[in-house]
Design an enzyme around this catalytic site. Structure first.
Site, PDB file in Angstrom:
ATOM      1  N   LYS A 122       0.858  -1.194   0.000  1.00 40.60           N
ATOM      2  CA  LYS A 122       0.000   0.000   0.000  1.00 40.60           C
ATOM      3  C   LYS A 122       0.893   1.242   0.000  1.00 40.60           C
ATOM      4  CE  LYS A 122      -4.001   1.809   2.648  1.00 40.60           C
ATOM      5  NZ  LYS A 122      -4.793   1.625   3.880  1.00 40.60           N
ATOM      6  N   SER A 197      -9.676   1.683   2.969  1.00 42.62           N
ATOM      7  CA  SER A 197      -8.814   2.446   2.089  1.00 42.62           C
ATOM      8  C   SER A 197      -7.772   1.593   1.357  1.00 42.62           C
ATOM      9  CB  SER A 197      -8.070   3.498   2.910  1.00 42.62           C
ATOM     10  OG  SER A 197      -7.218   2.883   3.846  1.00 42.62           O
ATOM     11  N   SER A 221      -9.780  -0.710   7.150  1.00 46.87           N
ATOM     12  CA  SER A 221      -9.229  -0.507   5.809  1.00 46.87           C
ATOM     13  C   SER A 221      -8.590  -1.733   5.172  1.00 46.87           C
ATOM     14  CB  SER A 221      -8.214   0.634   5.828  1.00 46.87           C
ATOM     15  OG  SER A 221      -8.877   1.856   5.960  1.00 46.87           O
TER      16      SER A 221
END
Lengths: 545, 547
Positions: A122, A197, A221
């Site tokens: 990420k 996210s 997330s």
């Protein structure tokens, strides 16, 4: 004492108000061991296997080279990326690194437990050799001078970092539409969001663009996008994985988590990144057990491998405001657990609905502080100005997106003199209550069950202009962060969407630092769940054979 | 990496006092040029004319007949730890800009603070030395504001649960200011980190950020408003400096900014219960500046009271101007700044065990107040006590000297006399002179035992201070052992008398003053080694003897 914090119902009502996706349609898709393939899936159902173990076995036995595996993934990435858009940056050195591992194998050198495994990271996790933007314009082209501890450990284990994945700016969002750069699509239905996210990391694993990936979980997330994309998502206990190098959103809640297409992969990934780090004072010094010993082959399972396991289904999570098909899927998963020998009871967490407002107060407060460092002075985008205040104002106005600004404003407000007691302090009290009620529930149960999200993936754009509806979608996950507990999300069924099906995951919550149990239960669940395949149609042809 | 720091920025303060641009800038300018600025200031300070000094003292004295001044002090002590508070960067004053930085103290994304345990140790030492109650469980908080020298946009500090509270410090006022013992309260002691520095270009068109100092550990010490005069305030600060130096937690250097004091002053008519409006004074680079600035401020406020303009005393920060010997407005406060403190989530609670605290308590050195009381009990005058105890190195030198030869008075006299004079002339500290306390005690012993004369002692001392060496070695090398054998002395005297028949005749003729001449000749003949007592005794016998 907390009666005025928020009516438990209101938050779920937001969810209802915002056009429920599957209102008219209540087709049940129970996860039953004997069941046939769901309607929309032409693929023959095959049990998820550990790709990491497969790769390790193949390259060490020289059945296949690391390069062959790497090329396979990169080809798929090339084909799917224009549709999915899960990556913000793809490494150019993947094949070179693969070759290097092959040379080491030729020389009989130790290559590490993740050798040849393509890991996506990420983009809010720092990598020294790739940009790390956290999905924000304010960090456009920013390259950190160091690797996050988790990344460093991955590299030491022989993993190949394939690239940096898309996310909601600074991890603030539940759809990945909050990225300053691109919108990522759900590989199951390109018109839907992948969740967020960590949407890029979830979509990348779902579309098999990489073997496993790292995400971060502040309020769900990792778990919510895992559910939306039909992959396994593991949120470790707070402090289990070093946060050093994770771009901070809400420091007391943030944790780096793992995505995999099997429980074993998520567990092996966690194994390689966890443990105490002297660079993170909040990382735990607790000893780390060998999670991988949990992943025994299905052939060795007893008839009721989970006999005696006390499972509590959190009653507050299956009520109003939760999509009926999601509820059905969870109930299906629960009955599957029962068949595996678990004793299932309902358990009530009275403070459950208080968690959401408390989460948004605490996370926003911490983020308003954590994001102060983006002032355009030392790094990141700077608005040139004659005056310091307009340098700050301009750089931040230009660099942050609307959701980030909203949370900075909320957090600044909550911490302001005169409001602190009513918001921040109150929210901390709620947090203590949440911790206590989880503690009590976990004293009488081994694991707790809930959906990972109140619905399956929804359409891109659907909640973009309705932040409250989006926040309400976090109801299933935020409490776990407030309590700092580990949780595992695994796919367990589908909801039918007009032309396709979308996966649904269920969440298992365990006691602090007991990832081991979650992984064991998850692995057995996954290995005995028949009739489902969680390979998205986008790449299904490839896996048909 | 460091290059990215040198982005041109125009400095205008953002918060909380956005309009007072020039004033704020001025302050930062001063602190960043501290070395040069302070040297010039000190030159000026050394010569404030006696007239102004006396006039000032008189003016304040007059004011204090009608008004009472209330003074409180916030002191920042920079700790002399090897590394910074929350990262492993080493820091040293005067290093190349941005050469002592890392991702943590630069506030890079993803970097996290980890507390240096030495900081806690220093804080506990100071807390104990200041007679405080320690919080066995305290925490860090974030104090938030924007400024380019603050890389994270917040300072890690302690807010509502400081590590130590509710202590006091004992002070002996200097005799020239009337002397006397005072006890001042300490409200709190807490740990925090320092900010970086802004470097402004000559043209003023842009500024640069130096983050070397960012993250250096500080201890903030807040006093009770217990001081009443500039002298008391300056002595409070001087005592703090002594304490940190005795403890070895800081070099306490005001010029380098290792010890910074901000002073709050208000006055009220004697008899009035409520406090007057307080004014904060900054830019105090020496104790004498502190004392003068406070006296100026007291007089200024009293003047406003006297003229019926007390409402013109407003809550503000004033700057001490060394050149003009006055305070001027730097910024006026419009309500309280909101720093939005909240608990630092990156750092766990600071938990102290009784065991840990006791271990530190047991290893504390003798502190200035204890030393002064001990010296006093040893029979030294207050003048001597203050001289010896004020400087930790002098005190240690004195203690080491008397450890071997416990002649307190002699040791004190040598240190305060010849040694102090030499140090002053040569501008050396006691650690820089070549003489060791062991040799001083050896010297004292040699004089006491009569091995050498006091006069020769002085000569040797000079050599010991300049070049080092041992007393024994010098005595031997230079053949300086005193002649104490009466027969030997008699021989010399006989020789001198024989060589000076004329003077002998005059002496015996009644000119007895000539005894001095003979004594001088004897000393000369003996190269100064003859014991003066014996010389005189034998000389008188010989001179007066009937031939």
């Amino acid at each position: 004492m907390l009666s005025s914090v928020q009516n438990p119902r209101t938050l779920l009502l937001h969810c209802r108000r915002s056009k429920p996706l599957h209102h008219h349609y209540h087709h049940r898709h129970y996860a039953k061991p004997i069941h046939a393939t769901p309607l929309s899936h032409p693929i023959s159902a095959s049990l998820p296997t550990s790709q990491i173990q497969t790769i390790q076995k193949s390259i060490l036995s020289r059945e296949k080279t690391t390069r062959q595996f790497a090329e396979e993934f990169l080809n798929r990435l090339r084909l799917t990326e224009p549709h999915v858009k899960s990556f913000l940056h793809v490494s150019e050195t993947v094949l070179d690194e693969a070759d290097e591992i092959d040379r080491k194998i030729d020389r009989n050198e130790d290559v590490g437990p993740l050798a040849g495994v393509l890991v996506a990271v990420k983009d809010n996790i720092c990598t020294a050799d790739m940009p790390s933007t956290a999905g924000s314009k304010i960090l456009e082209n920013y390259r950190p001078p160091f690797d996050a501890t988790a990344v460093k450990k991955l590299k030491e284990s022989g993993a190949i970092i394939v690239g940096k994945t898309n996310l909601d700016e600074f991890g603030m969002g539940s759809t990945t539409e909050g990225s300053a750069y691109q919108v990522t699509a759900n590989p199951w239905n390109l018109e839907c969001v992948p969740g967020g996210s960590s949407g890029g990391s979830a979509a990348a694993v779902s579309a098999r663009q990489c073997v496993v990936s790292l995400g971060s979980d502040t309020g769900g997330s990792v778990r919510q996008p895992a559910s939306f994309c039909g992959v396994v998502g593991l949120k470790p206990t707070y402090g289990r994985v070093s946060r050093y190098g994770l771009v901070a959103y809400a420091s007391s809640l943030d944790v780096i988590g793992c995505f995999g297409s099997s429980v074993a992969d998520a567990g092996i990934l966690l194994q390689s990144i966890c443990g105490h780090d002297k660079l993170d004072a909040t990382s735990s010094k607790r000893e780390v057990n060998d999670f991988t010993s949990q992943f025994i082959s299905k052939d060795y399972f007893e008839s009721q491998p989970l006999k005696g396991l006390r499972v509590g289904v959190i009653s507050e999570t299956l009520g109003d405001g939760v999509d009926q098909e999601v509820v059905s899927s969870i109930r299906g998963a629960v009955s599957h657990l029962e068949e595996l020998g678990c004793t299932v009871t309902e358990v009530s967490l009275p403070s459950f609905s208080l968690g959401l407002p408390a989460y948004y107060v605490l996370a926003s407060s911490e983020s308003s502080s954590n994001l102060s460092r983006y002032d355009g002075v030392r790094y990141g985008n700077q608005m040139v100005s004659d005056e310091l205040s307009s340098l700050y104002g301009g750089s931040r106005a230009n660099g942050f997106g609307p959701e980030v600004k909203r949370r900075i404003l909320m957090g600044t407000y909550a911490l302001s003199a005169g409001y602190y007691d009513a918001y921040y302090k109150r929210a901390q009290q709620v947090r203590t209550l949440v911790q206590k009620s989880f503690k009590a529930a976990l004293d009488s149960h081994d694991i707790l069950i809930s959906p990972a999200a109140p619905s399956a993936a929804y359409k891109i754009g659907e909640k973009k202009n309705d932040p409250l509806a989006m926040y309400a979608g976090d109801i299933m996950t935020v409490n776990v962060n407030l309590a700092g507990l580990p949780a595992l999300v695994l796919p367990c069924g589908f909801v039918k969407e007009s032309s396709s099906s979308l996966p649904v995951g269920f969440q298992m919550i365990g006691a602090a630092f007991d990832e081991e149990k979650l992984l064991r239960v998850g692995h057995i669940f996954e290995q005995t769940l028949q009739g489902y395949s969680f390979i998205p149609p986008l790449i299904a042809d490839e896996f048909k054979s | 990496m460091a290059l990215t720091l040198f982005r041109g920025i125009q400095t205008r303060p953002l918060l909380p006092y956005s309009y007072a641009f020039s004033a704020r800038k001025h302050v930062i300018f001063c602190s960043m040029q501290s070395t040069q600025a302070e040297t010039s200031m000190r030159t000026k300070q050394q010569a404030p004319s006696n007239f102004t000094e006396t006039a000032r003292a008189k003016a304040v004295e007059k004011v204090l007949k009608d008004y009472e001044a209330i003074i409180g002090i916030e002191t920042h002590v920079q700790l002399a730890t090897t590394t910074k508070a929350f990262c492993s960067c080493a820091y040293s004053y005067g290093s190349q800009p941005n050469s002592c930085v890392c991702p943590v103290c630069m506030g890079l994304p993803g970097a996290l603070p980890v507390l240096n345990s030495k900081v806690i140790k220093c804080a506990v030492m100071l807390g104990l030395a200041l007679n405080c109650e320690l919080s066995l469980s305290s925490k860090f908080d974030r104090k938030q504001y924007f400024y380019p020298d603050l890389p994270k946009g917040y300072q890690i500090s302690q807010f509502d649960v400081p590590i130590a509270t509710n202590g006091f410090i004992d002070v002996d006022l200097p005799l020239e200011f009337g002397g006397g013992h005072r006890r001042f309260g300490i409200t709190r002691v807490h740990m925090e980190e320092d900010a970086g520095k802004l470097l402004h270009t000559g043209s003023g068109s842009y500024s640069q950020v130096d983050l070397n100092r960012a993250g250096v550990p500080l201890i903030e010490i807040v006093s009770e408003p217990d001081m009443r005069t500039g002298i008391e305030a300056a002595e409070y600060a001087a005592e703090l400096q002594r304490v940190v130096r005795y403890l070895g937690v800081s070099n306490g250097n005001m010029q380098e900014g290792s010890l910074r004091c901000d002073v709050n002053v208000s006055i009220r008519p004697i008899g009035q219960l409520e406090f007057g409006t307080k004014v904060e004074i900054k830019n105090l680079n020496s104790f004498s500046a502190m004392s003068r600035a406070i006296d100026f401020e007291i007089a200024r406020q009293a003047e406003l009271y006297n003229q019926g303009q007390a409402d013109e005393i407003v809550q503000e920060t004033r700057l001490w101007e060394e050149g003009g010997q006055k305070t001027v407005t730097m910024r006026k406060k419009e309500g309280l700044a909101d720093y939005r403190y909240f608990p630092e989530p990156d750092l766990p609670e600071v938990v102290l065990t009784e065991e840990y605290v006791n271990g530190i308590r047991d290893s504390l050195p003798e502190l200035p107040e204890m030393k002064r009381r001990r010296y006093e009990e040893m029979g030294l005058t207050m003048q001597d006590v203050l001289f010896l105890a004020n400087d930790v190195n002098v005190a240690e030198f004195f203690d080491a000297t008397i450890a071997k030869v416990p002649d307190i008075k002699l040791a004190a006299n040598w240190i305060m006399g010849d040694i102090a004079a030499y140090m002053k002339n040569e501008k050396l500290s006691i650690n820089e002179i070549k003489l060791s306390p062991q040799e001083l005690s050896e010297l004292i012993a040699s004089i006491k035992s009569g091995t050498i004369s006091g006069k020769i002692g002085k000569e040797i001392l000079l050599e010991l201070m300049e070049k080092g060496g041992t007393v024994k070695g010098l005595i031997e090398e230079k053949d300086l052992v005193q002649i104490v054998d009466p027969v030997e002395i008699e021989k010399i005297i006989d020789k001198v008398i024989a060589n000076n028949p004329k003077q002998l005749e005059q002496y015996r003729g009644g000119k007895t003053k000539l005894q001095g001449f003979f004594a001088g000749q004897v000393m000369k003949e003996s190269k100064g080694k003859a014991n003066p007592g014996l010389v005189n005794k034998i000389l008188i016998e010989k001179l007066n003897a009937k031939s």
